[in-house]
Design an enzyme around this catalytic site. Sequence first.
Site, PDB file in Angstrom:
ATOM      1  N   LYS A 175       0.853  -1.186   0.000  1.00  0.00           N
ATOM      2  CA  LYS A 175       0.000   0.000   0.000  1.00  0.00           C
ATOM      3  C   LYS A 175       0.886   1.232   0.000  1.00  0.00           C
ATOM      4  CE  LYS A 175      -1.797   2.805   2.903  1.00  0.00           C
ATOM      5  NZ  LYS A 175      -1.753   4.000   2.057  1.00  0.00           N
ATOM      6  N   CYS A 284      14.115  10.544   6.262  1.00  0.00           N
ATOM      7  CA  CYS A 284      14.140  10.097   7.657  1.00  0.00           C
ATOM      8  C   CYS A 284      15.552  10.113   8.237  1.00  0.00           C
ATOM      9  CB  CYS A 284      13.514   8.721   7.764  1.00  0.00           C
ATOM     10  SG  CYS A 284      14.188   7.577   6.569  1.00  0.00           S
TER      11      CYS A 284
HETATM   12  P1  NAD Z   1       2.648   8.089   7.801  1.00  0.00           P
HETATM   13  O1  NAD Z   1       2.998   7.294   8.995  1.00  0.00           O
HETATM   14  O2  NAD Z   1       1.624   9.155   7.932  1.00  0.00           O
HETATM   15  O3  NAD Z   1       2.119   7.125   6.634  1.00  0.00           O
HETATM   16  C1  NAD Z   1       2.884   6.042   6.173  1.00  0.00           C
HETATM   17  C2  NAD Z   1       1.962   5.060   5.488  1.00  0.00           C
HETATM   18  O4  NAD Z   1       1.079   4.513   6.461  1.00  0.00           O
HETATM   19  C3  NAD Z   1       1.068   5.666   4.403  1.00  0.00           C
HETATM   20  O5  NAD Z   1       0.953   4.768   3.323  1.00  0.00           O
HETATM   21  C4  NAD Z   1      -0.251   5.832   5.120  1.00  0.00           C
HETATM   22  O6  NAD Z   1      -1.366   5.829   4.254  1.00  0.00           O
HETATM   23  C5  NAD Z   1      -0.253   4.603   6.011  1.00  0.00           C
HETATM   24  N1  NAD Z   1      -1.146   4.673   7.180  1.00  0.00           N
HETATM   25  C6  NAD Z   1      -1.636   5.773   7.797  1.00  0.00           C
HETATM   26  N2  NAD Z   1      -2.428   5.419   8.824  1.00  0.00           N
HETATM   27  C7  NAD Z   1      -2.435   4.062   8.867  1.00  0.00           C
HETATM   28  C8  NAD Z   1      -3.051   3.104   9.709  1.00  0.00           C
HETATM   29  N3  NAD Z   1      -3.847   3.471  10.725  1.00  0.00           N
HETATM   30  N4  NAD Z   1      -2.824   1.787   9.486  1.00  0.00           N
HETATM   31  C9  NAD Z   1      -2.018   1.396   8.475  1.00  0.00           C
HETATM   32  N5  NAD Z   1      -1.420   2.263   7.630  1.00  0.00           N
HETATM   33  C10 NAD Z   1      -1.613   3.579   7.826  1.00  0.00           C
HETATM   34  O7  NAD Z   1       4.026   8.650   7.236  1.00  0.00           O
HETATM   35  P2  NAD Z   1       4.252   9.631   5.994  1.00  0.00           P
HETATM   36  O8  NAD Z   1       3.822  10.982   6.423  1.00  0.00           O
HETATM   37  O9  NAD Z   1       3.681   9.037   4.759  1.00  0.00           O
HETATM   38  O10 NAD Z   1       5.848   9.566   5.825  1.00  0.00           O
HETATM   39  C11 NAD Z   1       6.703  10.303   6.605  1.00  0.00           C
HETATM   40  C12 NAD Z   1       7.216   9.485   7.765  1.00  0.00           C
HETATM   41  O11 NAD Z   1       7.865   8.299   7.283  1.00  0.00           O
HETATM   42  C13 NAD Z   1       8.263  10.202   8.571  1.00  0.00           C
HETATM   43  O12 NAD Z   1       8.013   9.984   9.941  1.00  0.00           O
HETATM   44  C14 NAD Z   1       9.575   9.525   8.161  1.00  0.00           C
HETATM   45  O13 NAD Z   1      10.597   9.618   9.091  1.00  0.00           O
HETATM   46  C15 NAD Z   1       9.128   8.135   7.936  1.00  0.00           C
HETATM   47  N6  NAD Z   1      10.076   7.413   7.069  1.00  0.00           N
HETATM   48  C16 NAD Z   1      10.905   6.479   7.650  1.00  0.00           C
HETATM   49  C17 NAD Z   1      11.832   5.797   6.869  1.00  0.00           C
HETATM   50  C18 NAD Z   1      12.748   4.780   7.470  1.00  0.00           C
HETATM   51  O14 NAD Z   1      13.376   4.046   6.729  1.00  0.00           O
HETATM   52  N7  NAD Z   1      12.855   4.685   8.780  1.00  0.00           N
HETATM   53  C19 NAD Z   1      11.904   6.053   5.499  1.00  0.00           C
HETATM   54  C20 NAD Z   1      11.050   6.998   4.952  1.00  0.00           C
HETATM   55  C21 NAD Z   1      10.124   7.674   5.751  1.00  0.00           C
END
Ligand code: NAD
Length: 501
Positions: A175, A284
Amino acid sequence: METTGQQFIAGERRSGTSGEPFSVINPATGEVLATDTLAGVEDLDAAVAAAREAFAEWSRTTPAERSAAMLRWADRLQARSEEFARTESAQGGKPIRLAREFDVPGSIDNVRFFAGAARALDGRATAEYSGEHTSAIRREPVGVIGSIAPWNYPLQMAVWKILPAVAAGNTVVLKPAELTPLTSVMLAEAAQAAGIPDGVVNIVTGRGPVVGEALVNHPDVAMVSFTGSTSVGRRVAAQAAGSVKRVHLELGGKAPFVVFDDADPEAAARGAVAGALINSGQDCTAATRAYVQRPLYRAFVERVAELMDGVRLGPVDDPATDMGSLISLRQRDSVAAMVEQARGEGATVVRGGKIPDGPLGEAAYYEPTLVTGAAQDSAIVQREVFGPVLVCLPFDDDDEALRLANDTPYGLAASAWTTNLYRAGRATREIRAGCVWVNDHIPIISEMPHGGYKASGFGKDMSAYSFEEYTNVKHVMTDITGDAHKSWHDTVFTSRSTVVS
Ligand code: NAD
């Protein structure tokens, strides 16, 4: 650009059936790139069913067969690399130079790496550890993997989630973030064109709380691999616990950037600007907290400010543009609010701290921003900003630097800048993060793992270490004596009356 088809299920590109329309928008221009209907739970069910069916065949292919298919997949991506770069740039508002030189080649290299690694899955040596049995290790795919990805590097995140899984014989339902599904669907299309069977790679574009949660809770999904924020990651882990699913979490970061007084000051200043502004800071592992030893501090702040002045904001399809927009107006406003809060708490905004004047200000752009004088316990130092904002703070001695570097809930990445071998050694040992760079910040390579400590999550993406997430290790123990009476039976019962010698 596109009008429909942001789902890829059982080898077919189609629209979702939720009835809820959505648009993919270039945040640097406001242009609508695609409109479609989001997936609902029925689409998710269809994708999981397709992945489950495909698992029976895919999990029994030989490593050589999987490897050959993945090499063809990489070739397909290579052939479409400019199209991938343009689409990635447009949906993310990221400069075409970054998409061409980082996102796309890095993703293709990852596919090629896992094509090779598929043939080198290993376990401990087969041996007679008990003396009476041969023990062997089978490394088996886990099953259907439910992957959830964020919007900041859509193609790379899709590749990091899908490739180790399918290399090990699993099938995947991914997803992507609803803001950026385009290149994930193109990636799945390329898999099909490379001859990877339908159902091995499925893309379901829907809302997190609807489709994401249904994926996490689905009884036929064996494992959840999530990359995103720590707050959503916590919820995913809690829900997955209900069905005792294996979980891999790649969460937020707040990387420290520690500059000791013997560092090369020009290298450190350049590294800080590049490390803080890559992908408009929506990375990140981005450098977010520069701790600089006091003798270098003033000059460092001045030089970083000077270099930030030279960063060119502009149209993302112009190869001369250094920094694009943020992912959305909402994200830009969230960044602006955090900088305003810091200002209100007494921090100094040395550069930026505002939406640019002129037409860029109407899209999701935000100026490169340098903040000093923030308190260590303030939000701008402790929480993810996920924008082009670097906070710079002084320190006096090494103990203090390492204490401050570790003083956030996160532990994804960090860097230490020094020409002293012993200082570098101590920093790499004592900073609690999944990656510590010395005299650099940001580079990643397919052969090495990426993953967090602390609230940045657990498990590894990339590298052969990722197979630990995507395989089950099975011990197979075979008697080699042929004796009906085994010596260990005596610990349970000693009668030998029925043994025919
Ligand atoms: P997010 O947590 O808002 O969303 C991530 C994904 O989760 C999206 O596809 C979203 O639709 C989905 N999601 C949202 N609510 C959900 C739920 N209740 N159940 C299941 N899935 C759900 O993050 P974002 O804003 O898309 O991305 C930014 C974040 O990602 C930042 O915190 C960043 O640090 C992190 N990130 C981490 C890494 C890593 O490797 N550690 C890499 C890239 C981004």
